[in-house]
Design an enzyme around this catalytic site. Structure first.
Site, PDB file in Angstrom:
ATOM      1  CG  ASP A 102      45.943 -58.540  40.865  1.00 43.71           C
ATOM      2  OD1 ASP A 102      46.015 -58.936  39.689  1.00 43.71           O
ATOM      3  OD2 ASP A 102      44.895 -58.097  41.378  1.00 43.71           O
ATOM      4  CG  HIS A 248      47.380 -61.463  45.157  1.00 39.50           C
ATOM      5  ND1 HIS A 248      46.205 -62.133  45.404  1.00 39.50           N
ATOM      6  CD2 HIS A 248      47.066 -60.149  45.049  1.00 39.50           C
ATOM      7  CE1 HIS A 248      45.210 -61.255  45.458  1.00 39.50           C
ATOM      8  NE2 HIS A 248      45.706 -60.052  45.243  1.00 39.50           N
TER       9      HIS A 248
END
Length: 291
Positions: A102, A248
């Site tokens: 992400d 991430h």
């Protein structure tokens, strides 16, 4: 005594000279402020090589570290209420898992993540911010060209629950969808909410917009920026067949994903040694990734 007078005279000349120079700059600024550069040595940044020049667009809702302390509606409950829209993992009978990333593209970290994935021949799914895709389209193109799947992670990364308005969701998602379509040539069908925060009406709107909402079953907790061994342990001790793993590749400007990158060198070979195959989210769930 004569030398003392000379010194006093020189000090007076220098003082008056500085005052005149300062008044000259100030007068010019008042008459035409746009054309006058800062001439004060402590503010002269024009030639400062240490200045940061490639700062990615910020996460509007704040960094993961602060926002994740909140307790929104459980994604497990949302998945039970909207099984056709919200997914958290794949079938446990298949020895496959999906890595997801992400908050990119982030020029500091995303390409390093891609290098590691390429090293181990592992495909992944990237949920990207529209603002960052707009800022770094070449990185988005590289993600696509190297066989990874791209999903929608809103444009500015707001806290959708805190914002509380359907119109905010619709604007953020549509703007990102349009931007990604310009870059990758298709309209993604995959969506992940910032921080994973949603509530019923937002899920219903996403279903109306033809999105599959992708959550996760394993949180690496890499947003806490622990050491690589800790991040790897969070994954390896909780993973099971069918898992969707949250990581991430992007961060706030003060954030650092170096430990995430290093942890991949532990996570990927450890799972491959167990015979687990890495696939994209659409392959894991057997769902379409474009509209």
């Amino acid at each position: 005594m004569q030398k003392a007078y000379v010194k006093v005279f020189l000090v007076l000349v220098l003082t008056i000279g500085c005052m005149v120079s300062g008044e000259h700059v100030f007068a010019e600024y008042l008459s035409n402020p746009d054309d006058v550069k800062e001439e004060w040595w402590w503010k002269d940044k024009e030639n400062d090589d240490s200045r940061e020049t490639d700062q990615p667009p910020p996460l509007e809702g704040g960094g993961e570290m602060s926002e994740r302390q909140q307790l929104p509606v459980s994604n497990i409950l949302l998945q039970q209420q909207y099984p056709e829209t919200v997914v958290l993992q794949g079938a446990t009978g298949d020895n496959r898992v999906a890595l997801t990333f992400d908050d990119g593209p982030d020029p500091r970290f995303t390409e390093q993540v891609l290098d590691v994935l390429n090293e181990y021949d592992v495909p992944a799914t990237f949920f990207v911010m529209g603002a960052r895709a707009d800022a770094y389209p070449a990185i988005v193109t590289r993600i696509q060209e190297e066989g990874h799947i791209i999903g929608n992670h809103t444009y500015w990364h707001p806290n959708l629950v805190e914002e509380g308005e359907i119109s905010t969701l619709e604007r953020e998602v549509t703007q990102t969808e349009d931007k990604l379509a310009d870059i990758i040539g298709y309209r993604t069908k995959l969506f992940r909410a910032p921080y994973g925060f949603l509530y019923n009406e937002l899920v219903e709107k996403l279903a109306e917009m033809e999105y599959t909402v992708v959550g996760w079953s394993v949180d690496s907790l890499d947003w806490r920026e622990g050491p690589p061994e800790e991040i790897a342990y969070n994954v390896l001790s909780n993973v099971q067949p069918g898992a969707i793993i949250l990581m991430h590749d992007g961060a706030e400007w003060e954030g650092d994903r170096t430990n995430t990158i290093e942890s991949l060198h532990q996570i990927i070979p450890a799972l491959q040694a167990q015979g687990i195959e890495f696939v994209t989210v659409p392959n894991l769930l057997n769902i379409p990734y474009q509209k």
